[in-house]
Design a protein around this motif. Sequence first.
Motif, PDB file in Angstrom:
ATOM      1  N   GLU A 224      -2.773 -13.208  12.059  1.00  0.00           N
ATOM      2  CA  GLU A 224      -3.113 -12.571  10.340  1.00  0.00           C
ATOM      3  C   GLU A 224      -1.607 -13.208   9.243  1.00  0.00           C
ATOM      4  OE1 GLU A 224      -4.612  -8.116  11.192  1.00  0.00           O
ATOM      5  OE2 GLU A 224      -2.243  -8.422  11.399  1.00  0.00           O
ATOM      6  N   LEU A 225      -0.335 -13.642  10.087  1.00  0.00           N
ATOM      7  CA  LEU A 225       0.531 -14.229   8.862  1.00  0.00           C
ATOM      8  C   LEU A 225      -0.343 -15.434   8.837  1.00  0.00           C
ATOM      9  CD1 LEU A 225       3.258 -14.138   8.562  1.00  0.00           C
ATOM     10  CD2 LEU A 225       3.708 -15.535  10.283  1.00  0.00           C
ATOM     11  N   ALA A 226      -0.571 -16.379   8.732  1.00  0.00           N
ATOM     12  CA  ALA A 226      -1.305 -17.717   8.464  1.00  0.00           C
ATOM     13  C   ALA A 226      -2.744 -17.371   7.476  1.00  0.00           C
ATOM     14  CB  ALA A 226      -2.004 -17.922   9.727  1.00  0.00           C
ATOM     15  N   LEU A 227      -3.027 -16.150   7.385  1.00  0.00           N
ATOM     16  CA  LEU A 227      -4.368 -16.123   6.784  1.00  0.00           C
ATOM     17  C   LEU A 227      -3.471 -15.063   5.088  1.00  0.00           C
ATOM     18  CD1 LEU A 227      -7.411 -15.209   8.990  1.00  0.00           C
ATOM     19  CD2 LEU A 227      -7.635 -16.600   7.701  1.00  0.00           C
ATOM     20  N   GLY A 228      -3.005 -14.562   5.632  1.00  0.00           N
ATOM     21  CA  GLY A 228      -1.651 -13.588   4.197  1.00  0.00           C
ATOM     22  C   GLY A 228      -2.651 -12.653   3.904  1.00  0.00           C
ATOM     23  N   THR A 229      -4.109 -12.466   4.372  1.00  0.00           N
ATOM     24  CA  THR A 229      -4.570 -10.599   4.025  1.00  0.00           C
ATOM     25  C   THR A 229      -5.253 -10.022   5.081  1.00  0.00           C
ATOM     26  OG1 THR A 229      -6.271 -12.386   2.627  1.00  0.00           O
ATOM     27  CG2 THR A 229      -4.867 -11.883   1.407  1.00  0.00           C
ATOM     28  N   PRO A 230      -4.656  -9.713   5.541  1.00  0.00           N
ATOM     29  CA  PRO A 230      -5.543  -8.905   7.017  1.00  0.00           C
ATOM     30  C   PRO A 230      -5.811  -7.471   6.407  1.00  0.00           C
ATOM     31  CG  PRO A 230      -3.266  -8.567   7.228  1.00  0.00           C
ATOM     32  CD  PRO A 230      -3.302 -10.325   5.697  1.00  0.00           C
ATOM     33  N   VAL A 231      -7.319  -6.797   6.581  1.00  0.00           N
ATOM     34  CA  VAL A 231      -7.708  -5.783   5.943  1.00  0.00           C
ATOM     35  C   VAL A 231      -6.145  -4.134   6.266  1.00  0.00           C
ATOM     36  CG1 VAL A 231     -10.126  -6.762   6.459  1.00  0.00           C
ATOM     37  CG2 VAL A 231      -8.850  -5.604   8.317  1.00  0.00           C
ATOM     38  N   GLN A 232      -6.585  -4.078   5.790  1.00  0.00           N
ATOM     39  CA  GLN A 232      -5.676  -2.611   6.015  1.00  0.00           C
ATOM     40  C   GLN A 232      -5.875  -1.560   6.257  1.00  0.00           C
ATOM     41  OE1 GLN A 232      -1.801  -3.618   4.992  1.00  0.00           O
ATOM     42  NE2 GLN A 232      -3.132  -4.830   5.340  1.00  0.00           N
ATOM     43  N   THR A 233      -5.401  -0.628   7.414  1.00  0.00           N
ATOM     44  CA  THR A 233      -6.122   0.865   7.544  1.00  0.00           C
ATOM     45  C   THR A 233      -5.052   1.965   6.765  1.00  0.00           C
ATOM     46  OG1 THR A 233      -3.067   1.159   8.452  1.00  0.00           O
ATOM     47  CG2 THR A 233      -5.113  -0.200   9.856  1.00  0.00           C
ATOM     48  N   ALA A 234      -4.081   2.898   6.558  1.00  0.00           N
ATOM     49  CA  ALA A 234      -3.834   3.730   5.343  1.00  0.00           C
ATOM     50  C   ALA A 234      -3.036   3.357   4.280  1.00  0.00           C
ATOM     51  CB  ALA A 234      -2.556   3.585   6.114  1.00  0.00           C
ATOM     52  N   VAL A 235      -4.180   3.571   2.736  1.00  0.00           N
ATOM     53  CA  VAL A 235      -3.857   2.983   1.433  1.00  0.00           C
ATOM     54  C   VAL A 235      -3.971   4.169   0.596  1.00  0.00           C
ATOM     55  CG1 VAL A 235      -5.099   1.454   0.351  1.00  0.00           C
ATOM     56  CG2 VAL A 235      -5.285   0.395   2.655  1.00  0.00           C
ATOM     57  N   LYS A 236      -2.245   3.369  -0.289  1.00  0.00           N
ATOM     58  CA  LYS A 236      -2.338   4.469  -0.734  1.00  0.00           C
ATOM     59  C   LYS A 236      -2.468   3.168  -2.182  1.00  0.00           C
ATOM     60  CE  LYS A 236      -1.264   8.651  -0.723  1.00  0.00           C
ATOM     61  NZ  LYS A 236      -1.447   9.768  -1.339  1.00  0.00           N
ATOM     62  N   ARG A 237      -2.066   3.870  -3.766  1.00  0.00           N
ATOM     63  CA  ARG A 237      -1.879   2.977  -4.310  1.00  0.00           C
ATOM     64  C   ARG A 237      -1.244   2.660  -4.430  1.00  0.00           C
ATOM     65  NH1 ARG A 237      -1.729   7.444  -9.717  1.00  0.00           N
ATOM     66  NH2 ARG A 237      -0.635   8.365  -8.153  1.00  0.00           N
ATOM     67  N   GLU A 238      -0.217   2.584  -4.361  1.00  0.00           N
ATOM     68  CA  GLU A 238       1.091   1.472  -3.712  1.00  0.00           C
ATOM     69  C   GLU A 238       0.415   0.315  -3.007  1.00  0.00           C
ATOM     70  OE1 GLU A 238       2.755   4.661  -2.017  1.00  0.00           O
ATOM     71  OE2 GLU A 238       1.615   4.742  -3.342  1.00  0.00           O
ATOM     72  N   ASP A 239      -0.177   0.768  -1.920  1.00  0.00           N
ATOM     73  CA  ASP A 239      -0.700  -0.202  -0.848  1.00  0.00           C
ATOM     74  C   ASP A 239      -1.858  -1.308  -1.413  1.00  0.00           C
ATOM     75  OD1 ASP A 239       1.454   0.784   0.633  1.00  0.00           O
ATOM     76  OD2 ASP A 239      -0.317   2.976   0.841  1.00  0.00           O
ATOM     77  N   GLU A 240      -2.663  -0.412  -2.147  1.00  0.00           N
ATOM     78  CA  GLU A 240      -3.520  -1.305  -2.478  1.00  0.00           C
ATOM     79  C   GLU A 240      -3.174  -2.516  -4.106  1.00  0.00           C
ATOM     80  OE1 GLU A 240      -7.959  -0.346  -4.904  1.00  0.00           O
ATOM     81  OE2 GLU A 240      -6.764   1.067  -4.207  1.00  0.00           O
ATOM     82  N   GLN A 241      -1.863  -1.734  -4.763  1.00  0.00           N
ATOM     83  CA  GLN A 241      -1.888  -2.701  -5.806  1.00  0.00           C
ATOM     84  C   GLN A 241      -0.703  -4.242  -5.160  1.00  0.00           C
ATOM     85  OE1 GLN A 241       1.579  -1.746  -8.057  1.00  0.00           O
ATOM     86  NE2 GLN A 241       0.377  -1.651  -9.800  1.00  0.00           N
ATOM     87  N   ALA A 242      -0.564  -4.015  -4.016  1.00  0.00           N
ATOM     88  CA  ALA A 242       0.848  -4.426  -3.006  1.00  0.00           C
ATOM     89  C   ALA A 242      -0.872  -5.756  -2.557  1.00  0.00           C
ATOM     90  CB  ALA A 242       0.965  -4.497  -1.412  1.00  0.00           C
ATOM     91  N   PHE A 243      -1.852  -4.658  -2.150  1.00  0.00           N
ATOM     92  CA  PHE A 243      -3.366  -5.914  -1.155  1.00  0.00           C
ATOM     93  C   PHE A 243      -4.053  -6.367  -2.534  1.00  0.00           C
ATOM     94  CE2 PHE A 243      -7.480  -6.457   0.548  1.00  0.00           C
ATOM     95  CZ  PHE A 243      -7.195  -6.492   1.562  1.00  0.00           C
ATOM     96  N   ALA A 244      -3.789  -6.149  -3.873  1.00  0.00           N
ATOM     97  CA  ALA A 244      -3.996  -7.212  -4.223  1.00  0.00           C
ATOM     98  C   ALA A 244      -3.595  -8.451  -5.032  1.00  0.00           C
ATOM     99  CB  ALA A 244      -4.907  -5.624  -5.586  1.00  0.00           C
ATOM    100  N   ALA A 245      -2.062  -8.021  -4.740  1.00  0.00           N
ATOM    101  CA  ALA A 245      -1.209  -9.619  -5.017  1.00  0.00           C
ATOM    102  C   ALA A 245      -1.339 -10.626  -3.456  1.00  0.00           C
ATOM    103  CB  ALA A 245       0.467  -8.787  -5.290  1.00  0.00           C
ATOM    104  N   LEU A 246      -1.465 -10.183  -2.831  1.00  0.00           N
ATOM    105  CA  LEU A 246      -1.630 -11.021  -1.581  1.00  0.00           C
ATOM    106  C   LEU A 246      -3.191 -11.505  -2.155  1.00  0.00           C
ATOM    107  CD1 LEU A 246      -1.109  -8.769   1.388  1.00  0.00           C
ATOM    108  CD2 LEU A 246       1.006 -10.695   0.957  1.00  0.00           C
ATOM    109  N   ASN A 247      -3.847 -10.849  -2.338  1.00  0.00           N
ATOM    110  CA  ASN A 247      -5.293 -11.337  -2.414  1.00  0.00           C
ATOM    111  C   ASN A 247      -5.344 -12.596  -3.493  1.00  0.00           C
ATOM    112  OD1 ASN A 247      -7.940 -10.679  -1.357  1.00  0.00           O
ATOM    113  ND2 ASN A 247      -6.327  -9.298  -0.762  1.00  0.00           N
TER     114      ASN A 247
END
Length: 300
Positions: A224-247
Amino acid sequence: MPDVALDRPASERALDWVGMANIALPVRTRSATGEAMQVPARVDVHVDLRDPAARGIHMSRLYLRLQHAFAAEEMTPAGLARVLEALVETQAGLSRAARLVIRFDQLLLRPALASANAGWKAYPVEVRACVADGEVALHLAVDVDYSSTCPASAALSRQMGAEAFAQTFGNEGTVEVAAARDWLRSEAGLVATPHAQRSRAHVCVRLPQGLSSFPIVELVERTELALGTPVQTAVKREDEQAFAALNAHNLMFCEDAARRLAHALSTDRHVASFEVNVAHFESLHAHDAVASVTGDGGAR
C-alpha cells in the motif's frame, strides 16, 4: 471390511499429486497489533504417489491430520513445516512430498485519511507450502486493492482546463485572484476529469528460511505504501478530499504500479523473490490493463 484401495490399479503409474481441495478449516493468525485471531480458511492438500502399483493414498489420514493443525496455535513457517512432514508420514512410505495451499482473509483495521474514523478491510491471503525430500519452500501472496488515475487522461484534462481558463480570462489582462478562485470552484471551472478505476495488485513472494512468522501485515503495508492510493474504509468528506489529493500525486499506468512494487520488494528482507501482477479495471475501456514483473527480494 473390504478395502479396495489395496487392489492393484488397472494401469500402473506414479502420480505427481493426489489429495483434496477446498477443505474448511480454522486458522490462527495475528492482527496488526499482534493479537491472536482465528479466521475461517479453505485448504488444499496433496501428496505425491511414488509407488506405481499402489491404487491410492490414505486420504482420510490427511484430512484428520489437518483438522486441528492450525486451530490450537498460530500458523508459523516452522509449524507449517512440521505439518508438511507429518502429512508425508501419514502415507506410510507411499509419498515423499506434500503441499498445502491455505486461503483466508486477513482483517486489518485501517484509519481514515483525515478524520478520526477507522474501518475494517479484508485482504485475501494465500499461503503455499511444499516439502519434497525434506526441503521446505514457502510462498505468501496477498491481494491489495488501490485506485489508479490515468496520467494520459490527467494531462488531457489539464489541457482542457487551461484552455477554458484562457477563454474565460484571456482578455482581462490581470486576473483577480477571487474571480479565478470562484471560477475554479464553479461547474464551469471543471471542464474535464481524468478517469480513474479500482485496481488490484496480486503480490506473491517466496519467503526466506528462518522467519519466525508470516509477514502478512508487513507485506500488505509495504504494498500500500508503494502504490500510495489504497482503497479506503470509513470515509467522510475530508477523507474523500484527501483521497482525491493522493490520486493526483500518484498518477499511474499499470506499468508504473508494477515498477513501484518491484522497487519496494527488491529491498524487503522478508522476500527472497517475488512475482507481481497488477490489473487496472478500466473505466475508459471495456477491458483491463495489466502488467507483471518478477525479481529477487532483499533477503540475501
